[in-house]
Design an enzyme around this catalytic site. Structure first.
Site, PDB file in Angstrom:
ATOM      1  N   ILE A   1       8.985  10.339   8.332  1.00 21.87           N
ATOM      2  CA  ILE A   1      10.152  11.150   7.979  1.00 21.87           C
ATOM      3  C   ILE A   1      11.279  10.891   8.979  1.00 21.87           C
ATOM      4  CG2 ILE A   1       8.787  12.956   6.862  1.00 21.87           C
ATOM      5  CD1 ILE A   1       9.457  14.714   9.401  1.00 21.87           C
ATOM      6  N   ASP A   2      10.951  10.255  10.127  1.00 18.48           N
ATOM      7  CA  ASP A   2      11.963  10.065  11.178  1.00 18.48           C
ATOM      8  C   ASP A   2      12.905   8.889  10.900  1.00 18.48           C
ATOM      9  OD1 ASP A   2      10.686  12.113  12.418  1.00 18.48           O
ATOM     10  OD2 ASP A   2       9.760  10.918  14.001  1.00 18.48           O
TER      11      ASP A   2
ATOM     12  N   ARG B   1      26.975  35.224  10.884  1.00 20.16           N
ATOM     13  CA  ARG B   1      26.141  34.803  12.015  1.00 20.16           C
ATOM     14  C   ARG B   1      26.244  33.302  12.237  1.00 20.16           C
ATOM     15  NH1 ARG B   1      20.706  38.037  10.188  1.00 20.16           N
ATOM     16  NH2 ARG B   1      21.036  39.848  11.505  1.00 20.16           N
TER      17      ARG B   1
ATOM     18  N   GLY C   1      12.262  15.220  14.613  1.00 17.10           N
ATOM     19  CA  GLY C   1      12.875  13.978  15.087  1.00 17.10           C
ATOM     20  C   GLY C   1      12.970  14.076  16.599  1.00 17.10           C
TER      21      GLY C   1
ATOM     22  N   ARG D   1       7.409  17.734   6.182  1.00 23.98           N
ATOM     23  CA  ARG D   1       6.486  16.625   5.921  1.00 23.98           C
ATOM     24  C   ARG D   1       5.577  16.879   4.718  1.00 23.98           C
ATOM     25  NH1 ARG D   1       4.348  15.334  11.628  1.00 23.98           N
ATOM     26  NH2 ARG D   1       2.305  15.651  10.719  1.00 23.98           N
TER      27      ARG D   1
HETATM   28  O1  F6P Z   1       6.658  11.321  13.404  1.00 26.43           O
HETATM   29  C1  F6P Z   1       6.882  12.323  12.497  1.00 26.43           C
HETATM   30  C2  F6P Z   1       6.961  13.668  13.158  1.00 26.43           C
HETATM   31  O2  F6P Z   1       7.029  14.653  12.144  1.00 26.43           O
HETATM   32  C3  F6P Z   1       8.097  13.845  14.144  1.00 26.43           C
HETATM   33  O3  F6P Z   1       9.331  14.130  13.532  1.00 26.43           O
HETATM   34  C4  F6P Z   1       7.607  14.981  14.989  1.00 26.43           C
HETATM   35  O4  F6P Z   1       8.208  14.934  16.262  1.00 26.43           O
HETATM   36  C5  F6P Z   1       6.136  14.712  15.061  1.00 26.43           C
HETATM   37  O5  F6P Z   1       5.812  13.929  13.931  1.00 26.43           O
HETATM   38  C6  F6P Z   1       5.284  15.946  15.055  1.00 26.43           C
HETATM   39  O6  F6P Z   1       3.957  15.541  15.220  1.00 26.43           O
HETATM   40  P1  F6P Z   1       2.680  16.432  14.962  1.00 26.43           P
HETATM   41  O7  F6P Z   1       2.569  16.634  13.472  1.00 26.43           O
HETATM   42  O8  F6P Z   1       1.550  15.644  15.494  1.00 26.43           O
HETATM   43  O9  F6P Z   1       2.934  17.730  15.648  1.00 26.43           O
END
Ligand code: F6P
Length: 360
Positions: A138-139, A174, A182, A287
Site C-alpha cells: 500500500i506504500d 474543528r 507510510g 490494508r
Molecule cells: O508496508 C505496509 C505497511 O502497512 C506500512 O504502511 C506500515 O508502516 C506497516 O506496513 C505496518 O506494519 P504491520 O502491519 O506489521 O504493523
C-alpha cells in the site's frame, strides 16, 4: 514433467494479493496447459520456505479469489537483515530455503512482496534459485515501478476516511488530523490528501516546521474557514527531528512515549490556535478488504506478465509498470532501493499550487 511453480506472499498484506495469485495461476494454466503446471503454495511467506510449509494447489483453489482481500497463502514479516543471521534456534534460514526449493522440486519461485521481500528475493536469486518478484504494498515505495498493487485501494480507503472527517470537522469547526500509513514514503498520504482535499499534508520526505503548519491553519481561520483537515503520514517528522539520526529519533520518540508525531502535532496546533484538534488513525483498515477495480486489473496484468516470464524462463526479475507499460526489472537493479516522493516533483507541486501546506 509438470513445471512446479512455488508462490509465496511476504510482509504486510494488501488488497490484490489474491487477484495476483489468481492471475499468475490462470495464465500459467492457459499458456502452458493445465496438465503441465503444478502451483505449489508456500504458507506464511519466507517462514514457510524456511520451514518447508508447502502444499500442491488445485486449479479450483484459484477460483473466487479475485475480489478477496488478504492472502489465501498467509503472510508473515521475516526481516531481511535477520535472514543471514543464525539465531538461538540454530536455524540456517538461507540453507533451509534452498532445501525447501529442492525438496519441493520447484522450477521457480514467485515472491509477492514489498521492499524487504525483494531484498530476500535477490538473495535467493544469488543463491541460484529461479525467482520472480511481484510488487505489492500500500506504500507504493518499490523502486523501478510506477505503481504497486494494493496502493490504489488504500488511497481510496484513506480518501474515504478524509471525506468523512470533512463533514464532522466542518460541523464542529474543528481541526481533524488523519494519520495515514507510510513509514518511509508519503505516497499514500499525498495522494489521499489531494483526493480528500486536505489543507495540510505532512510526509517523511518533507520535514515539517510546526510554526508553518499553524500559520497555514491560522490563514484559513482568518479567511473565514472554521475547520481544517490535515493528512499526516505515520513516518512524518519535524525539522528538529530531521537533524537526528534515525536511531536517535526513535529513542527520543520512545522516551516521550510517542510512536508517531501525530498526537504531538495535534496538541501543538491546539495550543497555538485554540481550535479543538482531534486525531483519527484508520491504521490497518487501509490494508483490509476487497481490492478496487484498478487494483484487480493491475494485479491481473502483473500476474499474467509473471506467467510470461515463467514461460520464457526469465528469472532474477521483478514485474513492474514503467511509463504505464507492464515490464520487468532485474532484481539486482531494484533490491535495497526505495522510491520516495520527490519534494520538487509534480504531485507535491500540484498540491502546493492549490495552496496546500506541507509545513515547509
Ligand atoms: O508496508 C505496509 C505497511 O502497512 C506500512 O504502511 C506500515 O508502516 C506497516 O506496513 C505496518 O506494519 P504491520 O502491519 O506489521 O504493523
Amino acid at each position: 514433467m509438470k513445471k512446479r511453480i512455488g508462490i509465496l506472499t511476504s510482509g504486510g498484506d494488501c488488497p490484490g494479493l489474491n487477484a495476483t495469485i489468481r492471475g499468475v495461476a490462470k495464465a500459467c494454466f492457459e499458456m502452458l496447459g493445465e496438465d503441465n503446471v503444478q502451483i505449489v503454495g508456500i504458507q506464511n511467506g519466507y517462514y514457510g520456505l524456511i520451514n518447508n510449509l508447502a502444499v500442491d494447489m488445485e486449479p479450483s483453489d484459484f477460483s473466487g479469489i479475485l475480489t478477496q482481500g488478504g492472502t489465501i497463502l498467509g503472510t508473515k514479516r521475516q526481516p531481511f537483515k535477520m535472514m543471514t543471521v543464525i539465531g538461538d534456534d540454530n536455524v540456517d534460514k538461507v540453507k533451509n530455503m534452498r532445501e525447501t526449493y529442492k525438496k519441493q522440486k520447484l522450477d521457480c519461485l514467485l515472491t509477492l512482496g514489498g521492499n524487504g521481500t525483494h531484498k530476500t528475493s535477490k538473495l535467493l536469486a544469488d543463491e541460484g534459485l529461479n525467482v520472480i518478484g511481484l510488487p505489492k504494498t500500500i506504500d507504493n515505495d518499490i523502486y523501478g515501478t510506477d505503481v504497486t498493487f494494493g496502493f490504489h485501494t488504500a488511497v481510496d480507503i484513506a480518501t474515504d476516511a478524509i471525506d468523512r472527517l470533512h463533514t464532522t470537522a466542518a460541523s464542529h469547526s474543528r481541526i481533524l488530523i488523519c494519520e495515514i500509513m507510510g513509514n518511509k514514503a508519503g505516497w499514500l498520504t499525498v495522494n489521499a490528501g489531494i483526493a480528500g482535499g486536505a489543507d495540510v499534508i505532512l510526509i517523511p520526505e518533507i520535514p515539517y516546521d510546526i510554526d508553518k503548519v499553524t500559520e497555514a491553519i491560522t490563514k484559513r481561520t482568518e479567511s473565514g474557514k472554521g475547520f481544517s483537515i490535515i493528512a499526516v503520514a505515520e513516518g512524518a517528522f519535524d525539522i528538529e527531528e530531521a537533524k537526528l539520526k534515525k536511531k536517535e529519533r526513535a529513542k527520543k520518540r520512545s522516551d516521550a512515549g510517542e510512536v508517531t508525531a501525530t498526537n504531538r502535532i495535534a496538541s501543538q496546533i491546539q495550543a497555538a490556535t485554540g481550535i479543538d484538534t482531534r486525531v483519527c488513525v484508520p491504521g490497518h483498515m487501509l490494508r483490509g478488504g476487497s481490492p478496487s477495480a484498478y487494483d484487480r486489473i493491475l494485479a491481473t496484468k502483473f500476474g499474467v506478465y509473471a506467467a510470461t516470464l515463467i514461460k520464457e524462463e526469465r528469472y532474477g526479475r521483478t514485474v513492474a509498470m514503467v511509463n504505464s507499460k507492464i515490464t520487468s526489472n532485474k532484481l539486482e537493479d531494484i533490491a535495497g532501493l526505495t522510491k520516495f516522493v520527490d519534494p520538487e516533483g509534480q504531485i507535491v507541486t500540484t498540491a502546493k499550487n492549490l495552496g496546500v501546506s506541507f509545513g515547509d
